[in-house]
Design a protein around this motif. Sequence first.
Motif, short mmCIF file in Angstrom:
data_model
loop_
_atom_site.label_atom_id
_atom_site.label_comp_id
_atom_site.label_asym_id
_atom_site.label_seq_id
_atom_site.Cartn_x
_atom_site.Cartn_y
_atom_site.Cartn_z
N VAL A 92 35.06 -5.03 -42.37
CA VAL A 92 34.08 -5.09 -43.65
C VAL A 92 35.16 -6.07 -44.37
CG1 VAL A 92 33.14 -4.19 -45.73
CG2 VAL A 92 32.75 -3.05 -43.46
N PHE A 93 36.31 -5.66 -44.79
CA PHE A 93 37.14 -6.51 -45.87
C PHE A 93 37.47 -7.79 -45.36
CE2 PHE A 93 38.25 -2.10 -47.36
CZ PHE A 93 37.81 -2.25 -48.70
N HIS B 1 44.90 -6.25 -43.08
CA HIS B 1 46.11 -5.96 -42.14
C HIS B 1 46.47 -4.52 -42.53
CE1 HIS B 1 47.10 -10.03 -40.83
NE2 HIS B 1 46.59 -10.39 -42.02
N LEU B 2 46.52 -3.99 -43.73
CA LEU B 2 46.79 -2.67 -44.06
C LEU B 2 46.20 -1.78 -43.19
CD1 LEU B 2 47.43 -2.86 -47.97
CD2 LEU B 2 49.34 -2.60 -45.99
N LEU B 3 44.89 -2.03 -43.14
CA LEU B 3 44.00 -0.93 -42.47
C LEU B 3 44.19 -0.93 -40.86
CD1 LEU B 3 40.57 -1.22 -44.49
CD2 LEU B 3 42.15 0.80 -44.47
N GLN C 232 33.94 -14.51 -49.68
CA GLN C 232 32.92 -14.31 -50.72
C GLN C 232 33.60 -13.62 -51.90
OE1 GLN C 232 32.39 -13.16 -47.44
NE2 GLN C 232 31.05 -14.86 -46.64
N VAL C 233 34.51 -12.89 -51.90
CA VAL C 233 34.93 -12.17 -53.19
C VAL C 233 36.39 -13.02 -53.79
CG1 VAL C 233 34.13 -10.05 -52.34
CG2 VAL C 233 36.58 -10.71 -51.75
N CYS C 234 36.80 -14.13 -52.86
CA CYS C 234 37.93 -14.95 -53.46
C CYS C 234 37.66 -15.22 -54.95
CB CYS C 234 38.26 -16.04 -52.59
SG CYS C 234 39.12 -15.42 -51.29
N GLY D 150 42.12 -11.95 -52.77
CA GLY D 150 41.10 -11.64 -51.92
C GLY D 150 41.33 -10.33 -51.21
N THR D 151 40.82 -10.11 -50.08
CA THR D 151 40.84 -8.72 -49.44
C THR D 151 41.46 -8.83 -48.22
OG1 THR D 151 38.81 -8.97 -48.49
CG2 THR D 151 38.77 -8.14 -50.65
#
Length: 57
Positions: free
Chosen positions: A13-14, A34-36, A20-22, A28-29
């Motif tokens: 999802v991220f 990478h973390l997840l 779109q959220v940049c 960003g996300t």
Amino acid sequence: MALAAGTFALSLVFRAIDLQVCGALPIGTHYLWHLLNGAMVGFLLVALVRHMPPLHR
């Protein structure tokens, strides 16, 4: 395994919404992807070790 699958789904999802959220979130996300994914690999490794048969010498 369900925890790993859920973590991977959330990471997707991220990754999908990153462009779109940049505008609203300058960093960003993508880093959450990478973390997840790292957490998911950790969950899978723990499951692997817990369910491995004992080693015979």
